[in-house]
Structure formats: C-alpha cells, structure tokens
Design an enzyme around this catalytic site. Structure first.
Site, PDB file in Angstrom:
ATOM      1  CB  SER A 255       1.943  -7.762  -0.706  1.00 19.44           C
ATOM      2  OG  SER A 255       1.611  -6.427  -0.958  1.00 19.44           O
ATOM      3  CE  LYS A 256       7.151  -5.295  -6.533  1.00 16.46           C
ATOM      4  NZ  LYS A 256       7.370  -4.673  -7.825  1.00 16.46           N
ATOM      5  NE  ARG A 257       0.913  -1.446  -3.244  1.00 14.07           N
ATOM      6  CZ  ARG A 257       0.625  -2.252  -4.223  1.00 14.07           C
ATOM      7  NH1 ARG A 257      -0.345  -3.073  -4.133  1.00 14.07           N
ATOM      8  NH2 ARG A 257       1.318  -2.266  -5.335  1.00 14.07           N
ATOM      9  CG  PHE A 270       7.777  -0.592   2.981  1.00 19.69           C
ATOM     10  CD1 PHE A 270       7.829  -0.897   1.625  1.00 19.69           C
ATOM     11  CD2 PHE A 270       6.570  -0.205   3.530  1.00 19.69           C
ATOM     12  CE1 PHE A 270       6.698  -0.793   0.834  1.00 19.69           C
ATOM     13  CE2 PHE A 270       5.436  -0.105   2.748  1.00 19.69           C
ATOM     14  CZ  PHE A 270       5.493  -0.399   1.400  1.00 19.69           C
TER      15      PHE A 270
END
Ligand code: GLU
Length: 491
Positions: A255-257, A270
């Site tokens: 996931s990008k989150r 991140f």
C-alpha cells in the site's frame, strides 16, 4: 558515439514519498550512474486537485537522504527546464495545437452530462464504455456554434480506427493492442491543463529521455503513448515496466498508505518514516535494490559502488516481489554493526536529541561500541541509552527486588556493592567486575542474581548494555549516587 543515457523520475506530488516511488527512483538513478548518463527529476504537478503541498519538500529531502541526487531538476536546474510541469503549460498547449492543425487531434465539446449519459447507455447495452467520437468529425458550423456558446472544449487524440499498436517492453517483450480497444484519449483538459499522457510524452521527448523505467501500473498507458509518439513523428524511448512490489504476505500490492501489520505494528511506507525510525540510507538502498533485481542468487550485501557497477536491466525481474520488513530490519542491523563508532555517534545524536535528550558527543561515543551489536534501528538507542543521558532515573521501586530475592536481601546487596565500589582503587570495568564477582561469591549468590538489583539501580531497567562497561563510562560518582538512591528507596 553511443547516445547518452538519460532517464527520469517523474512523480506526481500527491502525497508523501513511498517505498514504491523510492524503488523506481533508485533504479533510474542506478541505471544512469551505471551508464555514465543523466538522472532527471521532473515534477508532474498538473493535477491541481490532487496536489499535496508537503509532497515535493519531502521528496527532495528523501532522495537526498537516499543519495539519489538528480543531475537536472528542481533546485539544480538544467538545460531542459522548467522541471515542474505546471511551468510548462504553454508548451503542452502548443503541441496540442500542432496535432489539431495536422488533423491528428480534435476539440471535443461534449458536456460531462452527455458523457455520463453515454456511459450509462453503454452500460445498459453491455458494451465497453468509451467515447463515441461524437466530435471527431464536426462541421465548421457545428464548431462555430459550440464556440459561440462559450463551451470550453477538451482536446482528444484521433486514434486510428483500425490496425494495432505495438511497442517493446524491455522485460516483457512485444506488447500489441488493437486500436479498436483504445479510446480517443484526452490530451488537454477544458481548463487548458494537459493530461498525464500529453505531459509525459512531450516532456520525455523534449528532455531527451532515452529509457523509461517506471512502475508496471503504467503498462496500460504505454500503447497510448506510442500512438502519441507516432502522431508527433517522434521516436519512443525504451520502456521498462518494473515489477509490482507486494506486501509482506505476498498477497496484495504494497500500500502507498501506512498500514498496520499482522502484529498490529505500524508498517512503515513513507521514506521519511524509515529515516525517523533509524534506518540507514545505505541499508535502504541496498534492500530496495533487491526488490525486483538481483545480481546472482546469493549476494545480499552491496555497497553503493557495487550496485552502480552491477545494476543491469537484464537482471530486473518480471515477477512481483514481496517486501520483507524483517529482512530490511536485519540488513539495517548489519549495516549499523559495521559503522565506525564516530559515524554511529554522529547518526545517533540527532535521533537522541529529537527524543529530548541533551546528548553530548563524547558520552554517546563512549557507549557506541556497547550498543552497536544490539541496535536494529538507530531509534532503539533512545531506550537503550536513556539511563546514560538523564540526570535521574525513573523506575518502579519493586523492580529493585529481583524475583528470587526479598527486599531486605536486595538492600543488603546494594549496600555492600556500594561499599565495595567506593573502596576500589580503579573504576575500570575489569576491576569492578572482579570485585562484584567476589562479593557475590562471598554472599553465596550467582553473579547474575547479585547484579539484578544493581543493574536496575544504575540503569533503571533489568536489561541494559553491558553493566561494568556502562558503570565505567558513567563514572564512580554517578554510580554511587544511584546506588544511594536505590538503597534509600528500599527503606
Ligand atoms: N507522474 C507519474 C507518476 O506519478 C509518472 C509515471 C511515469 O513515470 O510515466 O508516477
């Protein structure tokens, strides 16, 4: 002379810089360095609705931290600028006009209501949704009427109605699509801003990009880009769609989150979070390089120079690879262990200071060899060194009494320990250790049991870096004061 390799990383500033983006940036950077070429950074910021103001600053800082410095782009400039697409709007409009003039693109005045009704109708009829090319052959009069009515048009590419479009992907080979499958894609929106497709093609061409390495979520866009290159009469750069990164279970896309892992631990996503947690950039780079690329089946540790030397598109994998946080953590621990003491200290100081300690270089340097082997993340040092950086310790008094002993015995041990330590000619760890060993023997206790109370008194915890070495660094005065406090606490 062979053409200079020019690659680009072209993120859209819609959120924080994440692992997938970092892998793409790294591969581009490695490929450029391997080939003595140029690594361009371009900010694709034309979608103003998704723009995130923190995205670019975090991106630049993270790329610098990873050591993937760009040769052209924001802050450094270059001969193909500007490198923010929002500063290039007039260019895209000019190229769209050129295609219109050549009959390869057209203005489309269809309202969003008409397009929605069309989609609904197509859905009801069970046919593939798509634009019906209503505006592709408008008469001059019809166009004049729309213009007179003030309808703001989009610009669409007139896709060939028949035939097929093919392009080569370096990893996947030749990919062919029927033109009938493709829509007349929008190039310019009604506000005059380009779509991703127009912006990316115009810029990759004008910036002299030779190879496009990007995530495979863009694979489906490549035939459209091929058609655009054809329309302009330009040569399409070589394409390499990098394999998907899967989450640790290997079941879904990473996931990008930020997500919660199975143990309810936060799974970092991140790059700035990895930095804050105390991952070393060299470990991140080494690890990310191996998510989708390998040199051989064994080698896991690569210096940056080795990665540059070996990185090669033929060894990029086609199949998705799962991201293992455990392996990354293990690799990070190895990198930490191999740091020199000065280097480790310099990296720990900002983290310790951010945690609120008045950490001084000499003190942390002295502890560096004691904790090096125990750190998985630089951030682990915060708890490990707390006792060495604060004036007074906080711990529950009952922790001074190990399970096998009672409070009176614990107090007795602490008192005798104090007397012995106070009288020693030297506070060197070998000396204090021998003395406390003798004391334990004399009391009929195992050293480990005898030390339980002392360790808590001096470090505030039952687990700590090596005690005698730590005492030597803290110094006799501090150690005796802490023992006195513990004795007083036990009444
Ligand atoms: N702006 C696109 C992105 O956000 C770039 C895709 C590409 O590399 O062509 O990833």
């Amino acid at each position: 002379m062979a053409q200079e390799v020019r690659v680009r990383f072209a993120p859209s500033p819609t959120g924080y810089f994440h692992l997938g983006g970092a892998r793409t940036a790294l591969y581009n950077w490695l490929f450029a360095r391997h080939n003595g070429g140029k690594f361009i950074l371009r900010i694709e910021d034309t979608d103003r609705t998704r723009y995130h103001p923190d995205a670019v600053p975090f991106l630049l800082e993270s790329l610098r931290w990873l050591g993937c410095m760009w040769d052209e782009g924001p802050e450094v400039g270059g001969s193909c600028g500007p490198y923010y697409q929002s500063d290039r709007i007039a260019l895209y409009q000019q190229y769209a006009e050129q295609l219109i003039a050549e009959g390869k693109a057209y203005r489309c005045y269809c309202s969003s209501e008409r397009l929605a009704a069309l989609r609904e109708q197509q859905h009801a009829q069970g046919v593939k949704p798509g634009y019906d090319r209503h505006c592709r052959h408008l008469t001059r009069q019809q166009i004049a009427d729309y213009e007179a009515a003030g309808v703001a048009p989009v610009v669409r590419l007139a896709i060939p109605l028949e035939g097929e479009t093919a392009f080569e992907d370096r990893l996947r080979g030749r990919i062919v699509v029927n033109n009938s499958e493709l829509d007349d894609l929008v190039l310019l929106k009604s506000d005059g801003f380009p779509t991703y497709h127009l912006g990316v093609v115009v810029d990759d061409h004008l910036m002299g990009v030779t190879h496009i390495l990007r995530g495979d979520e863009w694979l489906a866009s490549a035939p459209k880009h091929q058609l655009l290159y054809d329309a302009f009469g330009w040569q399409m750069p070589e394409h390499v769609h990098l394999p998907t990164i899967l989450d640790p279970s290997g079941k879904g896309k990473l996931s990008k989150r930020r997500q919660r892992g199975p143990g309810q631990e936060d799974q970092l996503t991140f790059i700035h979070e990895f930095r804050q947690a105390g991952y070393l950039p060299e470990a991140m780079v080494n690890f990310l390089a191996l998510v989708g690329w390998s040199y051989d089946s064994e080698t896991e540790f690569f210096t940056r120079d080795k990665l540059i030397r070996y990185f090669d598109l033929d060894r990029v994998s086609k199949s998705p690879s799962a991201f293992s946080y455990d392996k990354l953590q293990h690799m990070n621990a190895v990198y930490i262990r191999n740091l020199g003491d000065n280097d480790l200290t310099n990296r720990l100081l900002p983290i310790l200071r951010a945690a609120g300690f008045k950490a001084d270089f000499g003190r942390v340097l002295a502890f560096a060899p004691l904790i090096k082997e125990r750190l998985r993340l630089l951030g682990d040092a915060v708890d490990m060194l707390r006792f060495a950086l604060v004036d007074s310790l906080e711990y529950p008094t009952e922790d001074l009494v190990p399970r096998k002993l009672d409070a009176a015995t614990a107090r007795e041990i602490l008192a005798r320990t104090r007397t012995v330590l106070a009288a020693l000619p030297s506070f060197q760890h070998a000396v204090t250790e021998a003395a406390l060993r003798e004391l334990a023997d004399g009391m009929g206790l195992k050293l480990r049991d005898a030390l339980g109370s002392t360790r808590v008194a001096i470090t505030g915890a039952a687990v700590s870096p090596p005690l005698f070495e730590s005492m030597e660094i803290l110094g006799r005065e501090c150690v005796l004061a802490r023992l006195d406090e513990a004795i007083a606490r036990l009444g």
